[in-house]
Design a protein around this motif. Structure first.
Motif, short mmCIF file in Angstrom:
data_model
loop_
_atom_site.label_atom_id
_atom_site.label_comp_id
_atom_site.label_asym_id
_atom_site.label_seq_id
_atom_site.Cartn_x
_atom_site.Cartn_y
_atom_site.Cartn_z
N ARG A 97 -2.95 4.01 -6.74
CA ARG A 97 -4.33 3.40 -7.65
C ARG A 97 -5.35 4.42 -7.42
O ARG A 97 -5.27 5.39 -6.58
N LEU A 143 0.01 -4.32 -8.41
CA LEU A 143 0.85 -2.98 -7.57
C LEU A 143 2.28 -4.47 -6.33
O LEU A 143 3.18 -4.15 -6.28
N THR A 168 0.78 -0.68 -0.25
CA THR A 168 -0.17 -0.08 0.22
C THR A 168 0.42 1.18 0.00
O THR A 168 2.14 1.15 0.68
N ALA A 173 -9.69 -4.56 -10.03
CA ALA A 173 -9.43 -4.43 -8.53
C ALA A 173 -8.13 -5.68 -8.62
O ALA A 173 -7.44 -4.81 -8.33
N LYS A 200 -8.01 5.18 -8.02
CA LYS A 200 -9.65 4.69 -7.68
C LYS A 200 -8.90 5.38 -5.95
O LYS A 200 -9.76 5.95 -5.55
N ASP A 201 -8.06 4.84 -4.80
CA ASP A 201 -7.68 5.63 -3.85
C ASP A 201 -7.69 6.77 -3.94
O ASP A 201 -8.17 7.40 -2.73
N PRO A 208 -11.78 0.44 -14.41
CA PRO A 208 -11.22 -0.31 -13.08
C PRO A 208 -11.25 -2.04 -13.07
O PRO A 208 -12.28 -2.54 -13.50
N GLU A 213 -5.83 -4.56 -10.74
CA GLU A 213 -4.40 -3.32 -10.20
C GLU A 213 -3.72 -4.06 -8.69
O GLU A 213 -2.52 -4.03 -8.84
N ASN A 214 -4.46 -4.64 -8.27
CA ASN A 214 -3.53 -5.37 -6.93
C ASN A 214 -2.85 -6.46 -7.11
O ASN A 214 -1.70 -6.28 -6.77
N SER A 254 3.47 3.37 -6.60
CA SER A 254 2.67 3.18 -7.55
C SER A 254 1.29 3.69 -6.26
O SER A 254 1.10 3.89 -5.46
N ASN A 273 -5.53 4.20 -15.08
CA ASN A 273 -5.64 2.88 -13.64
C ASN A 273 -4.64 3.05 -12.50
O ASN A 273 -4.89 2.93 -11.19
N LEU A 274 -3.26 2.79 -13.33
CA LEU A 274 -2.46 3.31 -12.07
C LEU A 274 -1.23 4.42 -12.36
O LEU A 274 -1.02 4.15 -13.59
#
Length: 841
Positions: free
Chosen positions: A699, A685, A100, A678, A701-702, A676, A681-682, A697, A512-513
């Motif tokens: 994201r 990451l 994170t 998830a 959306k965050d 998007p 993306e995860n 990194s 996205n990222l």
């Protein structure tokens, strides 16, 4: 005047019956303005009082992307003790591979915090909590980080592949505000641990703050001048304890002005209720007025007597509002002190309270003088006969002059005390237009009702007549209900469009990222890795540096007064890049792009709209400070940038020759074809955190969730202030029904004597209020939609979409409320016995 005051006080002994709406309207409006201003002053005082704690010292000198040189540190060190803080974003990786984004702060345990207190759980010496044990440095984490990665104190995480032990959690951070809005939880480490991670590289996106603790008695301005003279080319961003966060202070002032204008709207709407109450008051006092005139009292004495009574009652309402408003900061402190991210210094603000009182008293006077002035020239016989033959007397010129003077004072007060006078003038013009249009709507409705053919059925016939009869409630109800519906519709559309932009439109267009701080030597392998993980994804990458504009055409930015919409470009550091070709998603508006030969020089492409606001044109020069060096480039072209797609966009794109050989990192984005995702993306990451630990990194959306949370809080504050205005509209609506009580009472008595049933009378009144509600709701939908479009499209510069789902609900509720309030006010009337009233006819 002593006689008039004595008579006024004697009459007030009978109580304040009939002035409930009057008091409530004045109290609400004054309380809204006083409360908003008091909370704003408390925040400003809190920033001033806690300035040293907020910035961590007496003076703070910040640099982007580089540390201060030995000579620059020596200049600062001569003035006092130094506390050095490094802050950057990084990826924290849990033992299981989950990663994170964190807001990393590296401190010197021997000096931090120089002001305030860092509260940790468990408590302990900072050097011990962050020191090396068993070969591993310690760290302190925001509790949210432990929750997000499913960790507990004592567990290990890695930064850039280097282990850290989480020794505790951060309960209170004294200088948290200085870091601005964060997109991840806080992680505090020692500077020794930060250097061990290798995250600090030339060109990496980091901020170094040098906080100076001055000796007692040292003058801030003198020290700043010495530092400026000792290191003139450093490119510091300077803050002092006296002005800890100027941008945040300006934001408070702007938002306070907006909410104050909403509160003033409530007060103006309440003014209609004041006028209704005063009109009803004059009706109730017609016998006393006739008596005074019959024994020789001149009209001016009568008006002054009852104006004194009205202003005394307005003074009481103002005092109630001031008490409520002054208590608001203390209430906020008592209820939300633990969760407030800002320092609040609850205080009684005499200047702000005096301003709110002036607004309240001026509004009461402006709306009361006209109905009172009409009694000046009405003859005694006319006053006695007013119940059945209402007199239509225009107020004398002196009262019209008083009305004009009070309105001018209100306008002058709102403009003189506003943060942005242009916004205040727009608000005043919009208020005047709204009142004028609603008056026209009422007149048009009455004229249309007068010309319509008379229905055969009794109830519709009576309802139609009530719309245009002498003393009809049409103007008052249309005005009060129309303002409320307009405000509701406008707020509904603003809320819907802002949330749609954040939650729907942006994610559909945005990458996205984002990947920050990619070392130049790893750009190729990193690109190959992303292609392998997302073969159908779109990858963009550019060199990335940070710089600050220091001069335009040789004029230092501190001497430039830019327009409000462009001030942010000159305030603080900006992301900058260089390119051989036109960046994707932009279009050259003026000039052309440089060729290979021209690109070897010092040229810059500037965003067109911002350039025009700053008065820049082709051939002008821009000087930026990058890595401590001033670089001057010539504007070669202007281009249009689409900011809202959240792609890689820059205000300034330089030619490659401008920063040839300068150390930098790269910035990259990844856009997945399906929007998007998830899971993907995860996975990426986690993989990037493992394979390229120094890359940060983000994201999207965050980031959008963080912004959306902030916007949601602002919208909640706006709704709270607007709720006062809407409540004032409801009070006025109820007051309008009450003001027509006497006329409706005699109507009901006569009609019941002639054989009208209660159900037939209720049907007539229901049809009347329904017609008024529908006409007003239609106006509110149109006017509110127009106001919402102006604010969303012209002020916020967002795409506007007419979504009337919430607006229609608001308008429908307003119509239903008008019917219910109207009927509630007539039910008691229909139950009266005719005999006592027939004797007075």
């Amino acid at each position: 005047m002593p006689l008039i005051l004595r008579l006024a006080l004697r009459e007030l002994r009978g109580g304040l019956s009939g002035f409930g709406v009057f008091l409530a309207c004045i109290s609400l409006g004054v309380a809204a303005i006083a409360g908003i201003a008091s909370v704003s002053r408390s925040l400003s005082d809190g920033l001033g009082r806690e300035g040293r704690r907020i910035i961590g010292g007496d003076l703070s000198y910040s640099l982007i992307n580089r540390e201060a040189t030995e000579q620059e540190r020596a200049v600062l060190g001569k003035e006092g003790r130094l506390d050095i803080i490094a802050s950057l974003r990084a990826m924290a990786v849990a033992p299981g591979g989950d990663a994170t984004l964190v807001e990393l702060k590296a401190v010197d345990p021997a000096t931090y915090p120089a002001a305030g207190e860092l509260v940790t759980d468990p408590p302990g010496d900072l050097a011990g909590l962050l020191g090396v044990k068993d070969g591993v440095p310690g760290a302190l984490a925001d509790p949210a980080l432990l929750t997000r990665l499913d960790l507990k104190p004592g567990d290990r995480i890695t930064l850039a592949g280097h282990p850290l032990t989480v020794r505790g959690t951060i309960q209170s951070e004294p200088d948290k505000i200085a870091g601005g809005i964060g997109f991840g939880p806080r992680l505090i480490v020692s500077q020794e641990a930060l250097r061990g991670t290798g995250l600090v590289q030339p060109g990496s996106l980091s901020r170094w703050s040098y906080r100076v603790q001055l000796p007692p008695g040292a003058a801030l301005d003198v020290v700043e001048a010495r530092v400026r003279q000792g290191a003139p080319e450093a490119g510091w961003q300077v803050r002092s304890r006296a002005n800890a966060d100027p941008r945040f202070a300006q934001s408070i002032e702007r938002f306070t002005q907006f909410l104050t204008l909403v509160g003033l709207t409530a007060l103006i709407v309440g003014g209609v209720g004041v006028a209704n109450a005063v009109h009803a008051f004059v009706e109730r006092k017609r016998g006393a007025i006739a008596t005074l005139k019959s024994i020789g009292a001149p009209g001016s004495t009568v008006v002054t007597l009852y104006l004194t009574q009205v202003m005394l009652i307005a003074g009481l309402g103002t005092l109630i509002g001031l008490a409520l408003g002054a208590s608001l900061p203390f209430l906020v402190e008592a209820l939300f002190s633990e969760s407030l991210p800002l320092p609040l210094n609850p205080t009684i603000a005499p200047g702000e309270l005096a301003l709110a009182a002036a607004y309240g008293l001026l509004t009461a006077f402006a709306f009361a003088i006209t109905p009172l002035g009409r009694a000046h020239d009405v003859p005694v016989s006319g006053l006695f006969r007013d119940t059945v033959d209402p007199a239509r007397v225009a107020p004398r010129r002196r009262y019209r002059l008083w009305l004009g003077t009070s309105i001018l004072l209100l306008v002058g007060l709102s403009v003189a005390t506003s943060f942005d006078r242009r916004v205040a003038m727009i608000f005043i013009a919009a208020s005047g237009i709204a009142f004028g249009l609603l008056h026209l709507v009422a007149l048009g409705l009455m004229a249309g009702a007068r010309r319509l053919p008379h229905p055969k059925w009794a109830a519709p016939r009576m309802a139609l007549a009530n719309l245009h009869r002498p003393g009809a409630l049409t103007p008052t109800i249309v005005l009060s209900l129309g303002l409320g519906v307009t405000l509701l519709v406008a707020l509904s559309l603003i809320d819907a469009n802002v949330r749609r932009t954040i939650s729907a439109t942006l994610p559909a267009k945005a990458p996205n990222l984002f990947f920050l701080d990619i070392p130049s030597r790893e750009t190729g392998p990193f690109r190959d890795y992303l292609r392998a993980q997302a073969p159908s994804g779109k990858i963009e990458e550019v060199p990335m540096m940070r710089g600050r504009i220091v001069a335009l055409n040789g004029v230092p930015v501190r001497k430039i007064r830019p327009p409000e919409d462009a001030a942010w470009v000159l305030d603080g550091d900006r992301g900058i890049t260089y390119a051989d070709t036109v960046p994707e998603g932009t279009k050259v508006e003026e000039g052309r792009w440089w060729d290979a030969g021209e690109g070897a020089g010092h040229l810059v492409s500037f965003e067109g709209d911002l350039a025009r606001m700053l008065g820049l044109k082709l051939g002008d020069t821009v000087t930026v400070n990058v890595l401590g060096r001033d670089v001057t480039a010539t504007i070669f072209n202007l281009r249009k940038v689409e900011w809202r797609n959240l792609g890689i966009n820059f205000v300034m794109v330089f030619s490659p020759g401008t920063f040839k050989g300068a150390p930098h990192s790269d910035l990259a984005t990844l856009s997945l074809p399906g929007g998007p995702d998830a899971a993907t993306e995860n996975r990426i990451l986690r993989g990037v955190a493992k394979e390229f630990p120094s890359v940060t990194s983000v994201r999207v959306k965050d980031a959008l969730d963080a912004v959306g949370d902030l916007v949601g809080r602002l919208v909640l504050a706006i709704r709270g202030a607007s709720g006062v205005a809407i409540l004032a509209s409801l009070l006025v609506l109820g007051g309008a029904v009450a003001a027509g009580h006497r006329a409706r009472l005699y109507d009901a008595v006569v009609l019941k004597v002639l054989g009208a049933s209660r159900s037939r009378l209720l049907s007539a009144y229901a049809l009347e209020y329904a017609a008024l509600g529908l006409a007003t709701a239609l106006f509110g939908l149109i006017a509110g939609s127009a106001a919402g479009w102006v604010i969303v499209a012209k002020v916020m510069h967002l795409d506007f979409q007419l979504d009337l789902s919430g607006a229609l609900i608001a308008a429908g509720a307003a119509v239903l409320l008008a019917i219910l309030l109207g009927l509630a006010g007539t039910v008691r009337i229909l139950g009266q016995k005719p005999a006592p009233y027939l004797r007075e006819l």
